[in-house]
Scaffold this active site. Structure first.
Site, PDB file in Angstrom:
ATOM      1  N   GLU A 171       0.878  -1.174   0.000  1.00 19.25           N
ATOM      2  CA  GLU A 171       0.000   0.000   0.000  1.00 19.25           C
ATOM      3  C   GLU A 171       0.912   1.220   0.000  1.00 19.25           C
ATOM      4  O   GLU A 171       1.711   1.416   0.911  1.00 19.25           O
ATOM      5  CB  GLU A 171      -0.929  -0.013   1.214  1.00 19.25           C
ATOM      6  CG  GLU A 171      -1.739   1.243   1.437  1.00 19.25           C
ATOM      7  CD  GLU A 171      -2.545   1.718   0.228  1.00 19.25           C
ATOM      8  OE1 GLU A 171      -3.342   0.951  -0.318  1.00 19.25           O
ATOM      9  OE2 GLU A 171      -2.355   2.888  -0.187  1.00 19.25           O
TER      10      GLU A 171
ATOM     11  N   ASP B 199      -5.093  -4.348  -8.099  1.00 19.94           N
ATOM     12  CA  ASP B 199      -6.329  -3.565  -7.984  1.00 19.94           C
ATOM     13  C   ASP B 199      -6.012  -2.076  -7.822  1.00 19.94           C
ATOM     14  O   ASP B 199      -6.294  -1.476  -6.777  1.00 19.94           O
ATOM     15  CB  ASP B 199      -7.111  -4.108  -6.758  1.00 19.94           C
ATOM     16  CG  ASP B 199      -8.443  -3.420  -6.563  1.00 19.94           C
ATOM     17  OD1 ASP B 199      -8.955  -2.824  -7.513  1.00 19.94           O
ATOM     18  OD2 ASP B 199      -8.971  -3.502  -5.429  1.00 19.94           O
TER      19      ASP B 199
END
Ligand SMILES: C[S@@+](CC[C@H](N)C(=O)[O-])C[C@H]1O[C@@H](n2cnc3c(N)ncnc32)[C@H](O)[C@@H]1O
Length: 305
Positions: free
Chosen positions: A122, A168
């Site tokens: 992330e 994603d």
């Protein structure tokens, strides 16, 4: 990097993506051998549907909210296709009110076994801190604050030689007309599949600019089939749209899947017609439904490729 998934958590795109993710993990769980999940764009991991962001953009009400109410009345083959996903939602919301929505990291952590591993990337610092708070104490999980596209190749092949990669990205650039995430996805797909041809890969993409999506799918098919030697029948596309796709708020999205597990296509063909109807958001007065779906196996390469 302005994207905050909390505004979109539990929307129709999440429902499809997460239902597919859970079906794939269910198949991986069918054998005792350990596997690894790699989620290159993880988000915060879990979402409070009563939180400020979800309240400001309650997309979830028209998607997972409807499913929560209507899912039990679906035909048996639909219930079976949704079961791995719905089971996790019920585990997180045991008193019957839907308040917590799991992101892909939490779904993965709920479904994987003791012997399995989860790697998360992330890039957004604050989001990464929240992700660590959500899931960082789980000893099966490793989290890195780094660019998932760059990190992916370094994670592959996983020592377990079984598992799944979810890519994603936020596709933020779409709003300004740029499509950099399409190109980044193709570059990282090529490197990843070269290093680990046997993995299950889920590549998420929005249906906004339909020409761009067709071009992306065709280029992925060319790279994967012609350059990487993936068999054409190992590519599967699944798309769902709840209104006519186009520019503006997201109305359609789907996944390009490489090496889908056995039985996934059949489950999706049972699920999607029902899901498109259940999540239909055709504007009032349009008369005819704008919602739809497709499951395409053996994705065609672009002409002249
Ligand atoms: C669509 S959200 C992820 C949602 C999550 N996979 C889920 O299903 O619950 C995309 C996330 O990617 C993060 N991000 C953006 N660019 C990134 C990059 N290059 N590498 C890793 N993360 C990135 C964003 O901060 C955002 O949290």
């Amino acid at each position: 990097m302005n994207y905050r998934h909390a505004f979109h958590a539990g929307n129709f795109a999440d429902v499809l993506k997460h239902a597919v993710l859970c079906l794939c993990l269910e198949r991986l769980n069918a054998k005792p051998a350990p596997y690894r999940i790699i989620d290159t764009h993880a988000g915060v991991g879990s979402y409070d549907l009563g939180g400020e962001e979800a309240e400001r953009s309650p997309e979830w009400r028209e998607a997972v909210g409807r499913l929560w109410v209507a899912g039990g009345g679906a035909p048996p083959d639909v219930i079976s296709a949704l079961a791995p996903y719905m089971t996790q939602l019920h585990r997180l919301n045991p008193d019957g009110a839907l308040r917590v929505y799991p992101g892909s990291p939490q779904l993965a952590a709920l479904m994987m076994r003791e012997q399995d591993a989860l790697r998360l990337c992330e890039l957004h610092p604050e989001t990464c801190v929240r992700l660590k708070e959500t899931i960082g104490r789980d000893r099966r999980v490793r989290i890195e604050e780094r660019n998932g596209f760059d990190a992916l190749a370094a994670y592959l092949p996983p020592p377990e030689r079984r598992g799944l990669v979810l890519v994603d990205p936020p596709f933020e650039e779409i709003a300004s007309g740029r499509k950099a995430d399409f190109d980044r996805m193709i570059v990282s797909a090529k490197k990843a599949v070269r290093r680990w041809p046997g993995g299950i890969y889920l590549f998420w993409r929005p249906l906004k600019d339909l020409e761009a999506v067709e071009d992306f799918d065709g280029r992925m098919a060319t790279v994967l089939i012609e350059e990487m030697g993936v068999a054409a029948d190992k590519l599967l596309v699944v798309d769902l749209w709840v209104r006519a796709p186009g520019p503006g708020p997201l109305a359609g999205a789907g996944l390009l899947i490489c090496n889908p597990p056995f039985g996934l296509e059949e489950k999706l063909r049972a699920l999607l017609p029902w899901l498109a109807q259940a999540l239909d958001q055709t504007p009032a007065g349009s008369g005819i439904s704008e919602a739809g779906w497709r499951v395409v196996s053996a994705v065609p390469e672009p002409e002249g490729a």
